[in-house]
Motif scaffolding. Structure first.
Motif, PDB file in Angstrom:
ATOM      1  N   GLY A  25     -37.249  -4.594 -66.762  1.00 24.41           N
ATOM      2  CA  GLY A  25     -37.575  -3.922 -68.019  1.00 24.41           C
ATOM      3  C   GLY A  25     -36.441  -3.973 -69.036  1.00 24.41           C
ATOM      4  N   ALA A  26     -35.203  -4.122 -68.558  1.00 31.38           N
ATOM      5  CA  ALA A  26     -34.080  -4.206 -69.492  1.00 31.38           C
ATOM      6  C   ALA A  26     -34.268  -5.387 -70.439  1.00 31.38           C
ATOM      7  CB  ALA A  26     -32.772  -4.351 -68.725  1.00 31.38           C
ATOM      8  N   GLN A  27     -35.028  -6.398 -69.987  1.00 29.74           N
ATOM      9  CA  GLN A  27     -35.277  -7.562 -70.836  1.00 29.74           C
ATOM     10  C   GLN A  27     -36.580  -7.450 -71.620  1.00 29.74           C
ATOM     11  OE1 GLN A  27     -34.265 -11.503 -69.178  1.00 29.74           O
ATOM     12  NE2 GLN A  27     -34.165 -10.396 -67.260  1.00 29.74           N
ATOM     13  N   VAL A  28     -37.388  -6.444 -71.273  1.00 29.07           N
ATOM     14  CA  VAL A  28     -38.660  -6.228 -71.970  1.00 29.07           C
ATOM     15  C   VAL A  28     -38.715  -4.746 -72.347  1.00 29.07           C
ATOM     16  CG1 VAL A  28     -41.132  -6.763 -71.895  1.00 29.07           C
ATOM     17  CG2 VAL A  28     -39.598  -7.874 -70.281  1.00 29.07           C
ATOM     18  N   PRO A  29     -37.806  -4.291 -73.202  1.00 33.31           N
ATOM     19  CA  PRO A  29     -37.621  -2.845 -73.385  1.00 33.31           C
ATOM     20  C   PRO A  29     -38.854  -2.099 -73.887  1.00 33.31           C
ATOM     21  CG  PRO A  29     -36.331  -4.093 -74.987  1.00 33.31           C
ATOM     22  CD  PRO A  29     -36.858  -5.069 -74.006  1.00 33.31           C
ATOM     23  N   GLU A  30     -39.757  -2.799 -74.573  1.00 32.01           N
ATOM     24  CA  GLU A  30     -40.904  -2.076 -75.115  1.00 32.01           C
ATOM     25  C   GLU A  30     -41.939  -1.727 -74.056  1.00 32.01           C
ATOM     26  OE1 GLU A  30     -42.460  -3.160 -78.850  1.00 32.01           O
ATOM     27  OE2 GLU A  30     -40.526  -3.764 -79.657  1.00 32.01           O
ATOM     28  N   ARG A  31     -41.730  -2.185 -72.834  1.00 32.67           N
ATOM     29  CA  ARG A  31     -42.654  -1.830 -71.758  1.00 32.67           C
ATOM     30  C   ARG A  31     -41.979  -0.956 -70.700  1.00 32.67           C
ATOM     31  NH1 ARG A  31     -47.391  -4.289 -71.503  1.00 32.67           N
ATOM     32  NH2 ARG A  31     -47.814  -5.755 -73.174  1.00 32.67           N
ATOM     33  N   LEU A  32     -40.767  -0.538 -70.967  1.00 36.54           N
ATOM     34  CA  LEU A  32     -39.995   0.200 -69.973  1.00 36.54           C
ATOM     35  C   LEU A  32     -39.792   1.656 -70.397  1.00 36.54           C
ATOM     36  CD1 LEU A  32     -38.097   0.180 -67.429  1.00 36.54           C
ATOM     37  CD2 LEU A  32     -36.247  -0.330 -69.015  1.00 36.54           C
ATOM     38  N   VAL A  33     -40.091   2.560 -69.482  1.00 34.88           N
ATOM     39  CA  VAL A  33     -39.846   3.980 -69.731  1.00 34.88           C
ATOM     40  C   VAL A  33     -38.699   4.432 -68.827  1.00 34.88           C
ATOM     41  CG1 VAL A  33     -40.817   6.295 -69.745  1.00 34.88           C
ATOM     42  CG2 VAL A  33     -42.288   4.334 -70.222  1.00 34.88           C
ATOM     43  N   THR A  34     -37.619   4.902 -69.427  1.00 37.73           N
ATOM     44  CA  THR A  34     -36.513   5.463 -68.646  1.00 37.73           C
ATOM     45  C   THR A  34     -36.153   6.832 -69.217  1.00 37.73           C
ATOM     46  OG1 THR A  34     -34.977   4.305 -70.085  1.00 37.73           O
ATOM     47  CG2 THR A  34     -35.429   3.284 -67.959  1.00 37.73           C
ATOM     48  N   SER A  35     -35.304   7.555 -68.499  1.00 42.95           N
ATOM     49  CA  SER A  35     -34.843   8.879 -68.937  1.00 42.95           C
ATOM     50  C   SER A  35     -35.987   9.825 -69.270  1.00 42.95           C
ATOM     51  CB  SER A  35     -33.932   8.780 -70.174  1.00 42.95           C
ATOM     52  OG  SER A  35     -32.815   8.012 -69.878  1.00 42.95           O
ATOM     53  N   ALA A  36     -37.117   9.671 -68.585  1.00 42.87           N
ATOM     54  CA  ALA A  36     -38.282  10.521 -68.878  1.00 42.87           C
ATOM     55  C   ALA A  36     -37.909  11.993 -68.729  1.00 42.87           C
ATOM     56  CB  ALA A  36     -39.426  10.168 -67.947  1.00 42.87           C
ATOM     57  N   THR A  80     -45.880   9.226 -75.849  1.00 40.12           N
ATOM     58  CA  THR A  80     -44.877   8.823 -76.830  1.00 40.12           C
ATOM     59  C   THR A  80     -43.894   7.795 -76.292  1.00 40.12           C
ATOM     60  OG1 THR A  80     -43.597  10.711 -76.106  1.00 40.12           O
ATOM     61  CG2 THR A  80     -44.864  10.994 -78.121  1.00 40.12           C
ATOM     62  N   LEU A  81     -43.958   7.486 -74.993  1.00 40.37           N
ATOM     63  CA  LEU A  81     -42.971   6.587 -74.396  1.00 40.37           C
ATOM     64  C   LEU A  81     -43.611   5.258 -73.992  1.00 40.37           C
ATOM     65  CD1 LEU A  81     -41.145   9.155 -72.079  1.00 40.37           C
ATOM     66  CD2 LEU A  81     -40.569   8.504 -74.405  1.00 40.37           C
ATOM     67  N   PRO A  82     -42.885   4.165 -73.988  1.00 41.01           N
ATOM     68  CA  PRO A  82     -41.505   3.977 -74.435  1.00 41.01           C
ATOM     69  C   PRO A  82     -41.341   4.339 -75.915  1.00 41.01           C
ATOM     70  CG  PRO A  82     -42.343   2.010 -73.335  1.00 41.01           C
ATOM     71  CD  PRO A  82     -43.501   2.899 -73.545  1.00 41.01           C
ATOM     72  N   TRP A  83     -40.312   5.096 -76.199  1.00 37.07           N
ATOM     73  CA  TRP A  83     -40.043   5.570 -77.548  1.00 37.07           C
ATOM     74  C   TRP A  83     -39.863   4.387 -78.480  1.00 37.07           C
ATOM     75  CZ3 TRP A  83     -40.837  10.118 -79.474  1.00 37.07           C
ATOM     76  CH2 TRP A  83     -40.253  10.483 -80.687  1.00 37.07           C
ATOM     77  N   ASN A  84     -40.494   4.440 -79.647  1.00 36.80           N
ATOM     78  CA  ASN A  84     -40.376   3.390 -80.658  1.00 36.80           C
ATOM     79  C   ASN A  84     -40.978   2.056 -80.243  1.00 36.80           C
ATOM     80  OD1 ASN A  84     -39.171   4.954 -82.561  1.00 36.80           O
ATOM     81  ND2 ASN A  84     -37.069   4.339 -82.069  1.00 36.80           N
ATOM     82  N   SER A  85     -41.760   2.034 -79.157  1.00 34.96           N
ATOM     83  CA  SER A  85     -42.363   0.775 -78.743  1.00 34.96           C
ATOM     84  C   SER A  85     -43.490   0.416 -79.709  1.00 34.96           C
ATOM     85  CB  SER A  85     -42.915   0.911 -77.330  1.00 34.96           C
ATOM     86  OG  SER A  85     -43.692  -0.217 -77.011  1.00 34.96           O
ATOM     87  N   THR A  99     -48.649  -0.301 -78.300  1.00 35.63           N
ATOM     88  CA  THR A  99     -49.156   1.070 -78.221  1.00 35.63           C
ATOM     89  C   THR A  99     -50.097   1.302 -77.045  1.00 35.63           C
ATOM     90  OG1 THR A  99     -50.776   0.399 -79.850  1.00 35.63           O
ATOM     91  CG2 THR A  99     -48.895   1.677 -80.640  1.00 35.63           C
ATOM     92  N   GLU A 100     -50.718   0.241 -76.528  1.00 36.01           N
ATOM     93  CA  GLU A 100     -51.729   0.478 -75.498  1.00 36.01           C
ATOM     94  C   GLU A 100     -51.120   0.923 -74.172  1.00 36.01           C
ATOM     95  OE1 GLU A 100     -51.001  -2.569 -76.598  1.00 36.01           O
ATOM     96  OE2 GLU A 100     -50.943  -3.997 -74.930  1.00 36.01           O
ATOM     97  N   THR A 101     -49.815   0.791 -74.048  1.00 32.37           N
ATOM     98  CA  THR A 101     -49.204   1.110 -72.759  1.00 32.37           C
ATOM     99  C   THR A 101     -48.470   2.439 -72.762  1.00 32.37           C
ATOM    100  OG1 THR A 101     -47.229  -0.034 -73.461  1.00 32.37           O
ATOM    101  CG2 THR A 101     -48.815  -1.317 -72.211  1.00 32.37           C
ATOM    102  N   ARG A 102     -48.554   3.191 -73.822  1.00 33.25           N
ATOM    103  CA  ARG A 102     -47.739   4.398 -73.923  1.00 33.25           C
ATOM    104  C   ARG A 102     -48.133   5.472 -72.904  1.00 33.25           C
ATOM    105  NH1 ARG A 102     -46.126   5.544 -79.738  1.00 33.25           N
ATOM    106  NH2 ARG A 102     -45.218   3.559 -80.353  1.00 33.25           N
TER     107      ARG A 102
END
Lengths: 223, 613
Positions: B86-97, B112-117, B120-123
């Protein structure tokens, strides 16, 4: 292996033996060339048969003949053959796991890039930089996946006495190997052993395409 | 069902772990987390990265991301591979939840997460993420435990889930609810620094009484990957035996070991750039990993002057593209020890977060990276808290003097992977000692600092089951208040202050309740009525019914409370019903507020409502 194939191989082998023996018979020297040619033909025939046997066995793709219990049984029924003492495991499964391990070394430590790259045109500094990448990644991965210790705990070069019940898989003897244990010698290499294995495993052991096993996928960036 | 084992779950901001303590076993054992470790690859690790990756539908071949306990392919990946890929695909990664879960500025159940992604369909929501992580931990534990023992049953476990001491009641109740919805059942909550202290007790066995004595104040200094969490535990003697009490907790500080690695990588990158070598984004990621390894090696071996960092090429041409550099001990010392833990004075504290007009909305990362200052602020606030309560003052009196400005710890228990580095532990001790006129501060020996919280939680659960073993007296870490509109004449341009009424005092123990019989409220029926809800971690002296004149000045607003009462039978909507307020701390450690009809036995539960601004 079918019965007829076996008989043909036996006949061929007999023929080669006879031809070979004729060489020794006095007075056959003038026909040496002919005999050699005949021997060659017989040899080629045998080789062909042997190859036929192999391709017949690998026809099953996944199932190796010694795993195919049904054909093994029919064989025992008809001909008195030599049964393999141990039946080797399914190699497709093992191969897939080994390729996976290679893939992990590549992913974590660029091992395949290192081995496949052309090393000749680069100077030692560049090779050294690449080696550091490989060492950094592979060392971390290997330490994570195995608990590794040396077999011999002392210094290399020190003397060792191996008792009669020493384990040959732990100690390999070289030099003048003879007589009865205990053996006295000098440790040349301390050896390595894994005391714990914590490797990840494949979810599905059957590759989607056994002819094209992927070690590391090509990486494509979308923007 | 009879409980035969206890399970401690540490749902960390960066990494999670679980430990189990079965009947008759001496010390808790770590449960490995089975997880997806790559495409078509599954394995187990002692920790599970608290990362959720939501793959694209074609990203992985069918059946290649399937967990051994599930029949179908997953549409999510949880754990270490999720974090790394996910570090290479940040818009699909949720961390620090978890840090999002205690962020009061967002609706924590909104996707709302991944924040600023932009995808939108994966939030997912912070709440949903916590729930999925917890379900994964449960299924992994069940999978390995039932392979060893087919009769093993989750229901016969006493489940302890740890939360940061800095979590307020809303974040605590959301965690509790997430656990229940994830199928964990009714879990008991335990503060993480306390869990670390229990792990130390388990580690010492009976010898702990020789290592601390009456009058000791132990600072639990827990710095993980992404957060720092402080607590103080005081030791005193009652009727000949030692007692432990948690006397103060810190604020939620988003500062940890990851910040150190980032700072190191940043410096190393600028060194490389000065040499004319540039790194792309991917190489920068591997530089962060390399800097972390180099840091760990240098800290572990004081004889090394520097450690190499190797950065691979992005493409397969390793010989042409690999870059190497070295991290020197000087740089390491400057960045980590002097940068994060300089010898500042006790009065040097981080600036209060002021609300600037325009601010990028997101996680409230600390603007001041100096841990020393955060520690100074914590110890100063701890003294304020103790001073406000005569009981606590009495407990600590022989060791407090009137001109103290902060609470002096006499010993430190370190927790979190960061403190595997001896130089960082030494620096904290040196700092504390410099604040106490050079008096030495002891270190309590801790082990396996990245797994101690899970272990300590399992130990605590086991001692609850057996009824044996020492308990830390704790109760609620904060006091809670309901906002009341002040009745005063309106003055143009002047906003009347909001008064606050204490409904739950600090230190209220599990299984106890308070009832405010003196105060009668008129509650409107037939429509939703809202209240403002406040808390404080430095007002240990406030009792139930205590009224504060200015809530916005003295307290922290936690959430909104909402209640919707149906009209009483035979009465029209809009009727006002007289009620009493009751505060209750359940056995599981969650807070509940109830409204009691003063003239009947009817009562209604008040719901926490997250603020949405």
């Amino acid at each position: 292996m079918t019965k007829s194939l076996k008989i043909r191989i036996l006949t061929g082998a007999l023929f080669v033996t006879v031809l070979g023996a004729i060489h020794w018979v006095p007075g056959t020297t003038p026909y040496a060339t002919t005999l050699s040619a005949l021997t060659l033909i017989a040899g080629l025939y045998l080789l062909l048969l042997a190859l036929l046997t192999r391709s017949a066995s690998s026809n099953g793709e996944q199932k190796l003949p010694y795993l195919d219990t049904e054909s093994q049984r029919s064989e025992t029924d008809t001909v008195d053959t030599i049964k393999p003492a141990i039946s080797p495991p399914d190699t497709t499964f093992i191969d897939a796991e080994i390729l996976n391990f290679l893939g992990l070394l590549q992913e974590k430590g660029r091992f395949v890039d290192f081995a496949m790259g052309d090393i000749t045109k680069f100077d030692d500094a560049q090779v050294g930089a690449a080696a550091r990448v490989v060492h950094q990644g592979c060392a971390r991965f290997i330490k994570e996946a195995f608990a590794i210790e040396s077999v011999f705990e002392g210094e290399e070069g020190s003397a060792i006495d191996l008792p009669p019940d020493y384990r040959p898989e732990e100690y390999r003897l070289v030099g003048k190997v003879g007589g009865e244990a205990p053996f006295s010698g000098k440790v040349l290499h301390k050896g390595w052993k894994a005391t714990d294995v914590r490797l990840p495993h494949l979810i599905s052991a059957t590759p989607r395409d056994p002819k094209r096993l992927v070690i590391a996928p090509a990486e494509v960036e979308l923007s | 069902m009879d409980k035969v084992f206890s399970l401690g779950i540490d749902l960390g901001t960066s990494n999670s772990a679980a430990a189990m303590s079965s009947e008759g076993e001496d010390s808790p054992s770590i449960c490995e987390n089975t997880q997806i470790l790559g495409s078509n690859l599954v394995g187990a690790h002692r920790t599970l990265a608290s990362a959720l990756y939501i793959p694209h539908s074609t990203e992985f071949a069918a059946g290649s991301i399937q967990l051994p306990w599930s029949r179908d392919s997953e549409d999510q990946i949880i754990g270490n591979f999720a974090r790394d890929h996910g570090a290479q695909v940040p818009e699909r990664l949720v961390t620090s939840a978890k840090s999002w879960l205690c962020n009061p500025h967002i609706d924590r159940k909104a996707a709302t997460l991944p924040w600023n992604s932009t995808i939108t369909e994966t939030r997912v929501s912070p709440f949903e993420t916590s729930q999925r992580l917890l379900r994964h931990v449960k299924e992994s534990v069940c999978y390995s435990a039932s392979r060893e023992n087919p009769d093993w049953n989750w229901e016969s476990g006493h489940i302890i889930l740890t939360v940061p001491a800095s979590f307020d009641e809303v974040a605590r109740s959301l965690t509790h609810e997430a656990a229940e919805e994830a199928g964990l059942g009714r879990v008991t909550l335990l503060e993480e620094p306390q869990a670390a202290f229990y792990a130390w007790l388990a580690h010492c066995g009976n010898s702990w009484r020789r290592q601390v004595g009456a009058g000791d104040s132990v600072l639990v200094c827990d710095v993980g990957g992404g957060t720092a969490d402080f607590s103080l535990i005081s030791v005193s003697e009652e009727a000949g035996s030692l007692t432990l009490e948690r006397i103060s907790v810190g604020e939620h500080i988003l500062l940890g070991g990851d910040n150190m690695d980032l700072a190191l990588a940043y410096v190393v990158r600028s060194q490389l750039e000065a040499d004319g070598k540039s790194l792309d984004a991917w190489q920068y990621l591997s530089l962060i990993h390399g800097a972390r390894s180099a840091k760990e090696r240098l800290f572990a071996d004081p004889s090394l002057e520097d450690a190499p960092i190797a950065i691979p090429s992005r493409g397969s041409g390793l010989f042409a593209g690999a870059i190497t550099t070295r991290l020197s001990r000087d740089t390491l010392q400057q960045i980590t020890v002097e940068g994060f833990l300089p010898l500042t004075s006790i009065s040097d504290q981080p600036a209060e977060r002021t609300s600037v007009g325009l601010q990028e909305f997101g996680l409230a990362y600390e603007s001041d990276p100096v841990l020393s200052k955060h520690l100074a602020r914590f110890l100063t606030r701890s003294l304020t808290n103790v001073r406000s309560n005569p009981g606590l003052c009495k407990r600590l009196s022989p060791h407090l003097s009137d001109d103290d400005t902060f609470l002096r710890p006499t010993a430190v228990l370190f927790n979190g992977g960061v403190f595997d580095a001896a130089p960082l532990r030494e620096r904290v001790l040196q700092l504390l000692s410099s604040w106490s006129d050079g008096r030495p501060v002891r270190e309590l020996e801790s082990a396996q600092r990245d797994l101690a919280v899970a272990r300590g939680a399992a130990y605590y659960g086991a001692s609850q089951l057996s009824g044996e073993g020492i308990r830390i007296k704790a109760g609620t870490a904060r006091s809670y208040y309901i906002g009341l509109e002040a009745s005063m004449p309106a003055i143009p341009g002047f906003k009347p202050p909001v008064k606050a009424l204490c409904v739950v005092p600090q230190g209220m123990e599990e299984g106890s309740e308070t009832r405010l019989a003196s105060q009668e409220f008129g509650l409107l029926t037939g429509q939703t009525v809202g209240f403002r809800f406040f808390s404080s971690s430095v007002r240990a002296g406030d009792k139930v019914g205590h009224v504060l004149d200015d809530a916005e000045r003295d307290l922290k607003e936690t959430s909104r409370l909402e209640i919707n009462l149906p009209p009483l039978e035979g009465r029209p909507p809009g009727d006002v019903v007289p009620v009493h307020l009751q505060g209750l701390i359940t056995e599981l450690g969650t807070l509940e507020l109830w409204m009691h009809h003063t003239r009947s036995n009817q009562k209604w539960k008040v719901e926490f409502k997250v603020r949405t601004e």
